[in-house]
Structure formats: structure tokens, C-alpha cells
Scaffold this motif. Structure first.
Motif, PDB file in Angstrom:
ATOM      1  N   ASN A 131     -16.938  27.840 -25.013  1.00 14.02           N
ATOM      2  CA  ASN A 131     -16.102  27.267 -23.957  1.00 14.02           C
ATOM      3  C   ASN A 131     -14.700  27.851 -23.849  1.00 14.02           C
ATOM      4  OD1 ASN A 131     -17.856  24.874 -23.067  1.00 14.02           O
ATOM      5  ND2 ASN A 131     -17.779  24.651 -25.283  1.00 14.02           N
ATOM      6  N   VAL A 132     -14.193  28.437 -24.939  1.00 16.07           N
ATOM      7  CA  VAL A 132     -12.754  28.718 -24.992  1.00 16.07           C
ATOM      8  C   VAL A 132     -12.446  30.188 -25.252  1.00 16.07           C
ATOM      9  CG1 VAL A 132     -10.560  28.012 -26.047  1.00 16.07           C
ATOM     10  CG2 VAL A 132     -12.433  26.368 -25.907  1.00 16.07           C
ATOM     11  N   GLY A 133     -12.881  30.709 -26.398  1.00 10.79           N
ATOM     12  CA  GLY A 133     -12.434  32.040 -26.826  1.00 10.79           C
ATOM     13  C   GLY A 133     -13.465  33.140 -26.736  1.00 10.79           C
ATOM     14  N   GLY A 134     -14.740  32.764 -26.528  1.00 12.05           N
ATOM     15  CA  GLY A 134     -15.768  33.804 -26.469  1.00 12.05           C
ATOM     16  C   GLY A 134     -16.011  34.466 -27.811  1.00 12.05           C
ATOM     17  N   SER A 135     -16.657  35.649 -27.771  1.00 12.11           N
ATOM     18  CA  SER A 135     -16.997  36.363 -29.008  1.00 12.11           C
ATOM     19  C   SER A 135     -16.695  37.848 -28.830  1.00 12.11           C
ATOM     20  CB  SER A 135     -18.487  36.186 -29.296  1.00 12.11           C
ATOM     21  OG  SER A 135     -19.229  36.843 -28.285  1.00 12.11           O
ATOM     22  N   SER A 136     -17.073  38.650 -29.831  1.00 14.10           N
ATOM     23  CA  SER A 136     -16.810  40.100 -29.727  1.00 14.10           C
ATOM     24  C   SER A 136     -18.023  40.846 -29.157  1.00 14.10           C
ATOM     25  CB  SER A 136     -16.431  40.662 -31.098  1.00 14.10           C
ATOM     26  OG  SER A 136     -17.473  40.416 -32.014  1.00 14.10           O
ATOM     27  N   ASN A 137     -18.999  40.112 -28.630  1.00 14.62           N
ATOM     28  CA  ASN A 137     -20.182  40.737 -28.043  1.00 14.62           C
ATOM     29  C   ASN A 137     -19.839  41.252 -26.642  1.00 14.62           C
ATOM     30  OD1 ASN A 137     -22.605  41.407 -26.919  1.00 14.62           O
ATOM     31  ND2 ASN A 137     -23.681  39.551 -27.549  1.00 14.62           N
ATOM     32  N   LEU A 138     -19.753  42.566 -26.493  1.00 19.50           N
ATOM     33  CA  LEU A 138     -19.260  43.171 -25.237  1.00 19.50           C
ATOM     34  C   LEU A 138     -20.128  42.827 -24.020  1.00 19.50           C
ATOM     35  CD1 LEU A 138     -18.072  46.716 -26.395  1.00 19.50           C
ATOM     36  CD2 LEU A 138     -16.735  44.630 -26.128  1.00 19.50           C
ATOM     37  N   SER A 139     -21.383  42.435 -24.260  1.00 16.04           N
ATOM     38  CA  SER A 139     -22.239  42.085 -23.114  1.00 16.04           C
ATOM     39  C   SER A 139     -21.760  40.795 -22.434  1.00 16.04           C
ATOM     40  CB  SER A 139     -23.695  41.926 -23.566  1.00 16.04           C
ATOM     41  OG  SER A 139     -23.777  40.876 -24.525  1.00 16.04           O
ATOM     42  N   ASN A 140     -20.863  40.042 -23.114  1.00 16.10           N
ATOM     43  CA  ASN A 140     -20.329  38.809 -22.511  1.00 16.10           C
ATOM     44  C   ASN A 140     -19.087  39.051 -21.651  1.00 16.10           C
ATOM     45  OD1 ASN A 140     -22.272  37.313 -23.827  1.00 16.10           O
ATOM     46  ND2 ASN A 140     -20.981  36.869 -25.598  1.00 16.10           N
ATOM     47  N   ALA A 141     -18.707  40.321 -21.502  1.00 17.50           N
ATOM     48  CA  ALA A 141     -17.465  40.625 -20.765  1.00 17.50           C
ATOM     49  C   ALA A 141     -17.603  40.380 -19.266  1.00 17.50           C
ATOM     50  CB  ALA A 141     -17.057  42.080 -21.016  1.00 17.50           C
ATOM     51  N   GLY A 142     -18.828  40.177 -18.784  1.00 18.24           N
ATOM     52  CA  GLY A 142     -19.054  40.067 -17.344  1.00 18.24           C
ATOM     53  C   GLY A 142     -18.822  38.690 -16.750  1.00 18.24           C
ATOM     54  N   PHE A 143     -18.572  37.676 -17.593  1.00 18.21           N
ATOM     55  CA  PHE A 143     -18.347  36.346 -17.011  1.00 18.21           C
ATOM     56  C   PHE A 143     -17.030  35.753 -17.520  1.00 18.21           C
ATOM     57  CE2 PHE A 143     -20.619  35.484 -20.968  1.00 18.21           C
ATOM     58  CZ  PHE A 143     -19.932  34.393 -21.486  1.00 18.21           C
ATOM     59  N   LEU A 144     -16.500  34.791 -16.770  1.00 16.06           N
ATOM     60  CA  LEU A 144     -15.250  34.127 -17.142  1.00 16.06           C
ATOM     61  C   LEU A 144     -15.537  32.847 -17.909  1.00 16.06           C
ATOM     62  CD1 LEU A 144     -13.197  34.408 -13.804  1.00 16.06           C
ATOM     63  CD2 LEU A 144     -12.838  35.754 -15.882  1.00 16.06           C
ATOM     64  N   LEU A 145     -14.673  32.552 -18.883  1.00 12.96           N
ATOM     65  CA  LEU A 145     -14.701  31.247 -19.537  1.00 12.96           C
ATOM     66  C   LEU A 145     -13.832  30.332 -18.659  1.00 12.96           C
ATOM     67  CD1 LEU A 145     -14.125  32.730 -23.062  1.00 12.96           C
ATOM     68  CD2 LEU A 145     -16.142  31.382 -22.481  1.00 12.96           C
ATOM     69  N   ILE A 146     -14.480  29.555 -17.805  1.00 15.68           N
ATOM     70  CA  ILE A 146     -13.764  28.832 -16.736  1.00 15.68           C
ATOM     71  C   ILE A 146     -12.629  27.933 -17.269  1.00 15.68           C
ATOM     72  CG2 ILE A 146     -14.020  27.204 -14.802  1.00 15.68           C
ATOM     73  CD1 ILE A 146     -15.059  30.071 -14.253  1.00 15.68           C
ATOM     74  N   PRO A 147     -12.842  27.140 -18.334  1.00 15.86           N
ATOM     75  CA  PRO A 147     -11.729  26.317 -18.817  1.00 15.86           C
ATOM     76  C   PRO A 147     -10.485  27.150 -19.159  1.00 15.86           C
ATOM     77  CG  PRO A 147     -13.775  25.650 -19.884  1.00 15.86           C
ATOM     78  CD  PRO A 147     -14.067  26.906 -19.141  1.00 15.86           C
ATOM     79  N   THR A 148     -10.713  28.304 -19.807  1.00 10.96           N
ATOM     80  CA  THR A 148      -9.595  29.181 -20.184  1.00 10.96           C
ATOM     81  C   THR A 148      -8.924  29.761 -18.937  1.00 10.96           C
ATOM     82  OG1 THR A 148     -10.783  29.724 -22.217  1.00 10.96           O
ATOM     83  CG2 THR A 148      -8.952  31.151 -21.641  1.00 10.96           C
ATOM     84  N   THR A 149      -9.739  30.159 -17.957  1.00 13.60           N
ATOM     85  CA  THR A 149      -9.206  30.706 -16.699  1.00 13.60           C
ATOM     86  C   THR A 149      -8.319  29.687 -15.987  1.00 13.60           C
ATOM     87  OG1 THR A 149     -11.283  31.947 -16.498  1.00 13.60           O
ATOM     88  CG2 THR A 149      -9.882  31.864 -14.560  1.00 13.60           C
ATOM     89  N   VAL A 150      -8.799  28.464 -15.875  1.00 14.43           N
ATOM     90  CA  VAL A 150      -8.034  27.404 -15.203  1.00 14.43           C
ATOM     91  C   VAL A 150      -6.744  27.114 -15.980  1.00 14.43           C
ATOM     92  CG1 VAL A 150      -8.056  24.959 -14.520  1.00 14.43           C
ATOM     93  CG2 VAL A 150     -10.088  26.385 -14.153  1.00 14.43           C
TER      94      VAL A 150
END
Length: 486
Positions: A131-150
Motif C-alpha cells: 500500500n505504501v512503499g512498494g518493493s525493489s521488483n522493477l516489474s512493479n514500476a508500471g503502477f502507482l501506489l495510490i495512497p502515496t500518490t494522494v
């Protein structure tokens, strides 16, 4: 030329400087640095680093800002037009700190809201990643963590709202409210933490001295690094803030107040943090070594885990802790933004409001790029590079320019004029000889460490940052000011 701003009193300046210095690093970095660098033994290099680097360099920065009463880029240009490029490179690196700092503050805002319902659940590590910080897996770079964005959008609006006002009505007023509030909240948390079962175990773990480590050069480098980052040293913040001081300010007295407040805050906070870790160790039967971690892992994974088992008191302490981090972060972010804001406004002859608006839009756009599914990984890469590479070498370069090119003796009269304490030959020696050597050794060791472990993706990010900073610094240097100073 735009009228140079001024604090209404030294008190506004002191609170703003404490606000710039006391940040996230004091709350979650210092206790780990202390623990992992010889425990109680670390206080020896730490106090020596304050004496030979923290205090002397801040005195220099206050002297420079107060003497010139101008923006950092203009000060460097007045010493020699060639040095204006150095000024822009530094304020740009510090502006990049603001950009990723706002992302970390967004994580904190999410946890502040979650702390009322303990939304993070039992698997606190999974909550942070998903929900917040994500991980170091580069395949996850394509989406936004909406709570963090807001969160980033909200926080940039708040920073803009404060920064676009005159320094005294914006930063000064906010610092006078937030800094006393921060100290009171952390005081409550620390005092309660010291009464918890297991607090003694935590403090013993923190302070147990390892005298053999004193001979390790890395402990000394860690102490000097902690002082630089903790006091926001050499980042043009102190120079910019000091340039707004009224006449007859007690410059050296102010330095001592800021340094003492900063150090007391981080030492007391370390006692609180380790008391709470000791409580967790005793209550859950988890060894201390498994609980002690640095930075975001400590605050966003370990602490929510502890609050979960604390019962009703955890419901009170959790919002207090995340609110304290928010206050510390907002006042620091304002400090990081100010050198860029002041230099840009003076260079382009823009109003403060216009400059703050443009920088907030640019800063927010880049912060949003760091809210993808690899948010915490990206923030870590940028943070390491900007601090270890960019800011460190530029502090050393400043030290040489002010000490050797301009002449450090020229600041003595203005520093000593109204101060209770005075400086002389020892201070001059430290600034001219000792500090440049220490800073360059730190820079070289940091660069070796940074690039010996860097992955190719990390090196690409580092190269993008350096190319961008150089290009924008060159562009800003080439712009002719609407009115050259007479």
C-alpha cells in the motif's frame, strides 16, 4: 531587485533552523547509527564531530549568510562569477532532497491516518509493500501506489501554502508552532517509553560500549556523516536563513542553541526508540538484534508491530509518533526548499509567491514519479546518491571557496560583534585545513562504497540525476539577471 526578506526576531530564525535540522534522520536514523557503531563508545566520535565540524561549519554558514544578506547563488557570483555554477548545483541537489523527502512524508501521512484504526493489520511488512512503499521488483514500476500518490499531492499543497508567504509569516510562524509541539509530543512518548517493562534491556543494548571499535575509521566517518545530515550542514539552508536575520543578531549563540537542541532531541529520541524495542523484545520474546533496523523499516514495519501488542496505550502512542514525524518532516522540507526558492526568485526577479508556485509544481511532478510500485527502492537510490556524492563534495568545495578564495578572516568581525562567545585562530584553522581534508576523505570513501555495490539500474538513475543537475545548473548560470547588483 526583489526585497530581501527578514525574520521579525532571532527567535523565528532559531525555531526555523531547529526545524530544518530536526528531521526524519533524528527520529529513525540516529538510534540505529549509535547502536551499530559501538553503542556508548559512539558518543566520543559523535561529540568530537560536533566540536570540529558541526559547530565550526554552521558558524561559517551563519557568517556568510549574515554578511552578504543575499541568495546563495548571488553570494557565490559575488565572490567569483565562475562559482555561481557550484551554487546552482548545490541548491539543485538540495531541491532533489525535498522531492524524495515529500514521498517519505506521504508514507508517514498514510500511517498517521491508519494509526486511528490500526489499518496496517498483523502483517505490517506486507502492508508497507502493498500500500505504501512498494518493493525493489522493477516489474512493479508500471503502477502507482495510490495512497502515496494522494499523500504527495496533499503535502505539496501544504508546503506551497506555507512557502509562498514571506519567510516570517510562513516558515517562521509554522516553525514557532510545530517545533515546540514536536518537542512536547516526543517528550511524552520518551517519558512513557522509559516506564515500559523491558526499557532497561533496550537502553543497555543501545549503550553497551564496544571500546575496540574506536580504532575503526568507519565509526568516525559514521559520526561525521550523522552530524552533516542531522544538522543539514552545508546545504545552503543555514546561509539562506541567516541572510534573513536582523542586525545585531548573536550569531554564535544561535549556532550553539541550534546544535544543542538538535543533539539533545536525537539522543533522547534514541532512548525512547530503544526502550520501546526493549519492551517488544521482552513481551514478544523476539531477540533485540531482529528488531533493530534503520529508517523506514523501523518506523513503518517494526513500530506498527509493537503498537499492535501494546493495548490501549498503543492507540495513543501511534498517532502521536506519526504526528511528530510529520511535524519534523514539514519543517525540514521547508528548509530544503528555501535555498532553491530564494536563489531562483533573486535570479529571475520573480515574486516569492510565483517562485514557490513554479517550484511546487515541478517538485510535485517529480515526487509523483517516486510513488510507483518501486517507491521505497527509488527513494533509497536517490537518497544515497544525492547525499554521498552530490552534497558532500559541494560542502567541501564551499569550505575551500569561503576559507581560501574569499578569506575566512573576513567573517570574524561580523561573527564576534554581537555574540556572547567568540571565534578566532582555532576556528580559522579548522575551516581552512581540517574540514576540507575530513570532507574529501568522507566523499572518497562514500563514492567507493556507493559504486562498489551499485546495480546497473541504480547507476543509470545516478547518471540521470547528475546529468540533470549539471544541465540545469549550467542553464541557470547562463541566464542574465534582470538587474545586476551594483
Amino acid at each position: 531587485m526583489s526585497r530581501h526578506s527578514q525574520w521579525d526576531s532571532s527567535l523565528s530564525f532559531i525555531f526555523a533552523m531547529i526545524g530544518a535540522a530536526v528531521g526524519l534522520g533524528n527520529i529513525w536514523r540516529f538510534s540505529y547509527v549509535l547502536y551499530s557503531n559501538g553503542g556508548g563508545t559512539f558518543f566520543i566520535p559523535y561529540l568530537i564531530a560536533i566540536a570540529i565540524m558541526g559547530i565550526p561549519f554552521l558558524i561559517l554558514e551563519y557568517g556568510v549568510g549574515f554578511s552578504f544578506k543575499d541568495s546563495f547563488s548571488n553570494i557565490m557570483r559575488k565572490i567569483n562569477p565562475k562559482y555561481e555554477f557550484v551554487a546552482w548545483a548545490l541548491v539543485l541537489f538540495v531541491f532533489i532532497v525535498t522531492i524524495y523527502y515529500m514521498v517519505i512524508l506521504s508514507w508517514d501521512l498514510i500511517y498517521l491516518l491508519a494509526s486511528f484504526t490500526f489499518n496496517w493489520g498483523t502483517d505490517t511488512a506486507a502492508y508497507f509493500v502493498q500500500n505504501v512503499g512498494g518493493s525493489s521488483n522493477l516489474s512493479n514500476a508500471g503502477f502507482l501506489l495510490i495512497p502515496t500518490t494522494v499523500g504527495v499531492l496533499i503535502l505539496w499543497v501544504i508546503i506551497w501554502f506555507i512557502a509562498n508567504r514571506d519567510v516570517d509569516k510562513g516558515i517562521g510562524k509554522v516553525s514557532k508552532i510545530m517545533i515546540p509541539a514536536l518537542f512536547i509530543i516526543m517528550g511524552i512518548i520518551i517519558v512513557y517509553a522509559l516506564t515500559l517493562p523491558g526499557a532497561g534491556l533496550g537502553i543497555n543494548t543501545l549503550l553497551t560500549p564496544d571500546w575496540g571499535r574506536l580504532a575503526d575509521v568507519n565509526i568516525w566517518l559514521a559520526a561525521f556523516a550523522q552530524i552533516i545530515f542531522s544538522l543539514s550542514m552545508g546545504q545552503a539552508i543555514a546561509i539562506t536563513y541567516a541572510s534573513y536575520l536582523p542586525e545585531n543578531s548573536k550569531l554564535i549563540d544561535n549556532v550553539l542553541i541550534v546544535v544543542a537542541s538538535n543533539s539533545l532531541f536525537e539522543i533522547c529520541t534514541a532512548f525512547g526508540v530503544f526502550s520501546i524495542l526493549g519492551y517488544m523484545s521482552v513481551t514478544a520474546g523476539t531477540p533485540m538484534t531482529q528488531l533493530v533496523t534503520e529508517g523506514t523499516g523501523l518506523i513503518f514495519v517494526v513500530f506498527p508491530m509493537i503498537f499492535n501488542i501494546m493495548g490501549p496505550i498503543g492507540r495513543i502512542l501511534a498517532p502521536l509518533l506519526f504526528l511528530a514525524i510529520l511535524f519534523a518532516g514539514v519543517t525540514s522540507a521547508l528548509g530544503f526548499l528555501e535555498p532553491m526558492l530564494n536563489s531562483t526568485a533573486e535570479k529571475l526577479d520573480w515574486s516569492r509567491k510565483r517562485t514557490a508556485t513554479v517550484l511546487a509544481i515541478i517538485g510535485c511532478a517529480f515526487s509523483l514519479l517516486l510513488t510507483t510500485g518501486i517507491s521505497s527502492y527509488l527513494v533509497g537510490i536517490v537518497d544515497s546518491f544525492v547525499n554521498e556524492f552530490g552534497i558532500l563534495i559541494l560542502i567541501a568545495v564551499q569550505c575551500i571557496i569561503f576559507a581560501w578564495v574569499y578569506g575566512v578572516d573576513r567573517f570574524l568581525d561580523v561573527l564576534n560583534e554581537s555574540s556572547t562567545f567568540t571565534v578566532g585562530k582555532t576556528w580559522t584553522f579548522i575551516i581552512k585545513y581540517l574540514l576540507p581534508i575530513v570532507l574529501i576523505i568522507m566523499w572518497v570513501s562514500g563514492i567507493i562504497k556507493l559504486f562498489s555495490t551499485a546495480k546497473s539500474f541504480e547507476i543509470i538513475i545516478d547518471l540521470i540525476i547528475i546529468a540533470s543537475v549539471m544541465a540545469v545548473a549550467y542553464f541557470m548560470t547562463r541566464i542574465k539577471q534582470p538587474e545586476e547588483d551594483s
